[in-house]
Design a protein around this motif. Structure first.
Motif, mmCIF file in Angstrom:
data_model
loop_
_atom_site.group_PDB
_atom_site.id
_atom_site.type_symbol
_atom_site.label_atom_id
_atom_site.label_comp_id
_atom_site.label_asym_id
_atom_site.label_seq_id
_atom_site.Cartn_x
_atom_site.Cartn_y
_atom_site.Cartn_z
ATOM 1 N N ALA A 116 0.830 -1.222 0.000
ATOM 2 C CA ALA A 116 0.000 0.000 0.000
ATOM 3 C C ALA A 116 0.859 1.266 0.000
ATOM 4 O O ALA A 116 0.501 2.262 -0.631
ATOM 5 N N GLY A 117 1.987 1.234 0.700
ATOM 6 C CA GLY A 117 2.852 2.418 0.746
ATOM 7 C C GLY A 117 3.334 2.810 -0.645
ATOM 8 O O GLY A 117 3.278 3.986 -1.029
ATOM 9 N N ILE A 118 3.781 1.825 -1.415
ATOM 10 C CA ILE A 118 4.239 2.098 -2.785
ATOM 11 C C ILE A 118 3.055 2.497 -3.673
ATOM 12 O O ILE A 118 3.152 3.414 -4.499
ATOM 13 N N ALA A 119 1.911 1.843 -3.478
ATOM 14 C CA ALA A 119 0.717 2.208 -4.264
ATOM 15 C C ALA A 119 0.361 3.670 -4.012
ATOM 16 O O ALA A 119 0.061 4.424 -4.945
ATOM 17 N N GLY A 120 0.424 4.071 -2.742
ATOM 18 C CA GLY A 120 0.093 5.457 -2.389
ATOM 19 C C GLY A 120 1.102 6.439 -2.959
ATOM 20 O O GLY A 120 0.737 7.493 -3.492
ATOM 21 N N LEU A 121 2.385 6.084 -2.868
ATOM 22 C CA LEU A 121 3.432 6.959 -3.398
ATOM 23 C C LEU A 121 3.251 7.141 -4.904
ATOM 24 O O LEU A 121 3.333 8.255 -5.430
ATOM 25 N N LYS A 122 2.993 6.031 -5.583
ATOM 26 C CA LYS A 122 2.814 6.083 -7.033
ATOM 27 C C LYS A 122 1.654 7.016 -7.392
ATOM 28 O O LYS A 122 1.771 7.876 -8.276
ATOM 29 N N ALA A 123 0.555 6.867 -6.689
ATOM 30 C CA ALA A 123 -0.630 7.693 -6.967
ATOM 31 C C ALA A 123 -0.339 9.173 -6.690
ATOM 32 O O ALA A 123 -0.746 10.049 -7.455
ATOM 33 N N GLN A 124 0.370 9.434 -5.607
ATOM 34 C CA GLN A 124 0.652 10.829 -5.240
ATOM 35 C C GLN A 124 1.611 11.493 -6.236
ATOM 36 O O GLN A 124 1.462 12.657 -6.569
ATOM 37 N N ILE A 125 2.584 10.721 -6.710
ATOM 38 C CA ILE A 125 3.510 11.273 -7.712
ATOM 39 C C ILE A 125 2.742 11.546 -9.010
ATOM 40 O O ILE A 125 2.856 12.624 -9.600
ATOM 41 N N ALA A 126 1.921 10.567 -9.416
ATOM 42 C CA ALA A 126 1.163 10.722 -10.666
ATOM 43 C C ALA A 126 0.227 11.925 -10.592
ATOM 44 O O ALA A 126 0.021 12.627 -11.585
ATOM 45 N N ALA A 127 -0.320 12.186 -9.409
ATOM 46 C CA ALA A 127 -1.276 13.295 -9.261
ATOM 47 C C ALA A 127 -0.569 14.634 -8.999
ATOM 48 O O ALA A 127 -1.223 15.655 -8.785
ATOM 49 N N GLY A 128 0.769 14.611 -8.972
ATOM 50 C CA GLY A 128 1.509 15.846 -8.709
ATOM 51 C C GLY A 128 1.434 16.296 -7.250
ATOM 52 O O GLY A 128 1.792 17.426 -6.916
ATOM 53 N N GLN A 129 1.005 15.396 -6.370
ATOM 54 C CA GLN A 129 0.890 15.745 -4.944
ATOM 55 C C GLN A 129 2.218 15.566 -4.204
ATOM 56 O O GLN A 129 2.427 16.161 -3.154
#
Ligand code: F0G
Length: 352
Positions: free
Chosen positions: A291-304
């Motif tokens: 989940a940590g990597i999934a969250g990081l990936k999503a946050q990077i993709a969203a520019g967050q």
């Protein structure tokens, strides 16, 4: 480097009475594995590390907290310990309690505990009770039992669990020479995010090691801290974090906010995709741990999160072998090839 267990290694940083004899399986000292190819995949140009907590003695980070909780239970003369669990706490409590000669009683949600965890709890000699209910209901029962009898509670409501688990933050700072810029980790009952924040702030106060921004990640079907209210029927493929009412929810929100980070939710599909990404870098973790990597990936993709030039650590909390079914239930069966050289050669050629 050192194989002494987290209490002996970090005793001066832990709130434990003088002179207690550790009950240890030489937990901790887990590797911080660089994963440059994974960083490339997520957007490149930053240092990404996996703190692989699945390499603890019972296959999860729970062992760090359990050495402290069981050490103290033994020092108090307890004969039995109890916990509610989605599986990893159960296996860890069982291993440490049995090593100390105590009964280990564990309450688990019926049918929702991954095979490797249930097998572990039984192998170590736990008395396993299933209830037709959720982790949250099981936790309420064990709290009441521990209050009304002399059975010691070893869930992360037990403060010694946090004392042990915060040592992972110390190890990360000791390895990197300072705190990372971001720490990404799954959140279930919220003991671990609370422990990491305790550890980082404590080290920083003395060693000026810096503080990470913390990204806590819940599964979308079990995301009370994102929704702002308890979830009555939590659901997720990441059964370890299938929790609707985290015991340390307030502390988790506080850690995220104070660190300048946040708690987000990711879908089961994102979790499983992150599990595959990690495995393709040689690190097999159970779904919740991705989940940590999934969250990081999503946050990077969203520019967050802008990762460039940063040091980022994702905590992978439990080993993939804890939950073999998640892989085998989706795999295509290996092809059966006749047991002769020509057939095997032809098959390999064809596969190219
Ligand atoms: N990852 C794994 C593999 C876990 O087993 C857990 C929690 C978490 C993350 C979340 O940690 O609860 O401190 O926020 N497992 C508990 C158990 C609930 O019973 O084994 P948390």
């Amino acid at each position: 480097m050192n194989h002494e267990g987290v209490i002996n290694r970090y005793r001066q940083w832990m709130d434990l009475p003088e002179g207690v004899e550790p009950v240890t399986l030489l937990e901790g000292n887990t590797p911080l594995i660089p994963v440059p190819a994974l960083a490339d995949e997520l957007g490149g140009n930053f240092d990404l590390y996996i703190k692989f907590e699945g390499l603890n003695p019972t296959g999860s980070f729970k062992d760090r907290g359990m050495t402290a909780a069981i050490t103290m239970a033994k020092a108090k003369g307890a004969k039995s310990v109890i916990c509610a669990s989605t599986g990893n706490t159960a296996a860890s409590a069982a291993a440490y309690a049995r090593r100390a000669g105590m009964r280990a009683i564990v309450l688990i949600p019926d049918g929702k505990v991954a095979l490797g965890k249930l097998a572990g709890a039984i192998a170590y000699g736990a008395e396993v009770i299933q209830i037709p209910g959720s982790f949250d209901e099981a936790l309420a029962f064990v709290v009441e039992i521990s209050q009304k009898s002399d059975v010691e509670l070893v869930n992360s409501l037990n403060p010694y669990r946090l004392e042990g688990q915060k040592t992972a933050a110390f190890e990360i700072c000791d390895t990197l020479g300072k705190a990372p810029d971001w720490l990404c980790l799954p959140v279930g009952n919220a003991g671990n995010i609370t422990s990491y924040w305790m550890g980082f702030t404590q080290y920083h106060a003395v060693k000026q090691s810096g503080l990470p921004q913390i990204l806590g990640v819940q599964a979308a079907g079990s995301a009370p801290l994102v929704l702002g209210h308890a979830v009555d029927h939590p659901e997720t493929v990441a059964t370890a974090i299938r929790i609707g009412n985290p015991a340390r929810g307030e502390e988790a929100l506080n850690a995220a906010e104070k660190s300048g980070g946040r708690i987000i939710a990711v879908t089961d599909e994102e979790i499983l995709a992150a599990q595959t990404l990690l495995a393709s870098n040689g690190i097999w973790v159970e779904p919740a741990s991705a989940a940590g990597i999934a969250g990081l990936k999503a946050q990077i993709a969203a520019g967050q999160i802008d990762p460039h030039g940063k040091k980022i650590v994702a905590v992978c909390t439990g080993h993939g072998m804890k939950d073999p079914d998640i892989i085998t239930s989706r795999m295509t069966k290996p092809t059966l090839v006749p047991a002769n050289f020509d057939a095997i050669s032809a098959f390999i050629q064809g596969g190219k």
